[in-house]
Write a protein that holds these residues in place. Sequence first.
Motif, PDB file in Angstrom:
ATOM      1  N   MET A  22       0.068  -6.288   2.578  1.00 32.56           N
ATOM      2  CA  MET A  22      -0.324  -5.066   1.879  1.00 32.56           C
ATOM      3  C   MET A  22      -1.314  -4.232   2.681  1.00 32.56           C
ATOM      4  O   MET A  22      -1.307  -2.999   2.582  1.00 32.56           O
ATOM      5  CB  MET A  22      -0.967  -5.413   0.534  1.00 32.56           C
ATOM      6  CG  MET A  22       0.001  -5.928  -0.480  1.00 32.56           C
ATOM      7  SD  MET A  22      -0.850  -6.525  -1.949  1.00 32.56           S
ATOM      8  CE  MET A  22      -1.880  -5.151  -2.371  1.00 32.56           C
ATOM      9  N   ILE A  37      -2.462  -5.921  -6.244  1.00 33.54           N
ATOM     10  CA  ILE A  37      -3.344  -5.522  -5.146  1.00 33.54           C
ATOM     11  C   ILE A  37      -4.400  -6.587  -4.982  1.00 33.54           C
ATOM     12  O   ILE A  37      -4.537  -7.468  -5.788  1.00 33.54           O
ATOM     13  CB  ILE A  37      -4.020  -4.150  -5.333  1.00 33.54           C
ATOM     14  CG1 ILE A  37      -4.797  -4.100  -6.641  1.00 33.54           C
ATOM     15  CG2 ILE A  37      -3.006  -3.053  -5.249  1.00 33.54           C
ATOM     16  CD1 ILE A  37      -5.698  -2.912  -6.747  1.00 33.54           C
ATOM     17  N   ALA A  58       1.209   0.642  -3.404  1.00 35.70           N
ATOM     18  CA  ALA A  58       1.100  -0.769  -3.016  1.00 35.70           C
ATOM     19  C   ALA A  58       1.417  -1.672  -4.202  1.00 35.70           C
ATOM     20  O   ALA A  58       2.138  -2.659  -4.055  1.00 35.70           O
ATOM     21  CB  ALA A  58      -0.305  -1.060  -2.489  1.00 35.70           C
ATOM     22  N   PHE A  60       0.129  -1.549   4.802  1.00 34.11           N
ATOM     23  CA  PHE A  60       0.826  -0.610   3.914  1.00 34.11           C
ATOM     24  C   PHE A  60      -0.176   0.349   3.271  1.00 34.11           C
ATOM     25  O   PHE A  60       0.022   1.563   3.263  1.00 34.11           O
ATOM     26  CB  PHE A  60       1.599  -1.391   2.844  1.00 34.11           C
ATOM     27  CG  PHE A  60       2.395  -0.518   1.919  1.00 34.11           C
ATOM     28  CD1 PHE A  60       3.703  -0.187   2.217  1.00 34.11           C
ATOM     29  CD2 PHE A  60       1.835  -0.025   0.748  1.00 34.11           C
ATOM     30  CE1 PHE A  60       4.446   0.633   1.362  1.00 34.11           C
ATOM     31  CE2 PHE A  60       2.561   0.780  -0.113  1.00 34.11           C
ATOM     32  CZ  PHE A  60       3.866   1.120   0.198  1.00 34.11           C
ATOM     33  N   ILE A  61      -1.269  -0.198   2.751  1.00 35.11           N
ATOM     34  CA  ILE A  61      -2.293   0.636   2.116  1.00 35.11           C
ATOM     35  C   ILE A  61      -2.938   1.559   3.144  1.00 35.11           C
ATOM     36  O   ILE A  61      -3.171   2.745   2.880  1.00 35.11           O
ATOM     37  CB  ILE A  61      -3.351  -0.238   1.408  1.00 35.11           C
ATOM     38  CG1 ILE A  61      -2.705  -0.957   0.216  1.00 35.11           C
ATOM     39  CG2 ILE A  61      -4.533   0.602   0.945  1.00 35.11           C
ATOM     40  CD1 ILE A  61      -3.590  -2.037  -0.401  1.00 35.11           C
TER      41      ILE A  61
END
Length: 120
Positions: free
Chosen positions: A100, A120, A113, A103-104
């Motif tokens: 993640m 998260i 996300a 990606f974030i």
Amino acid sequence: MVTGMKFRGLTGAVVDGSIRDTPQIGRLQFPVFSRGVAPSTTIGHYRFAGVNVPVTCAGVRVNAGDIITADEDGVAVVERAHAAEVLKKAQELDNTEHSMLPFIEKFRSLKEAVAKFGRI
């Protein structure tokens, strides 16, 4: 107490209460996880329950042979019989969380996300 535990072969402690003397504990490099820190002494504030006997700590039953893992975020107790499945799930969660991060950073959106990773 930590000195006594360390030199009796223990490798760490989980305390369902507060501790003190944290600088000295740190110098001994003996991991202790507790509810907090307090200046009071331990005299009359603890009791020895025995060795390899079930105890309850923070409302969780702990049995001889259970696997205890801890870090700054908390303490977890895993029954040895479930260790393989818990490890697999933990590794999956760790992989998801590490996936993640880029990606974030790229999309700058927690909402996206959560939609993609389910958490998260």
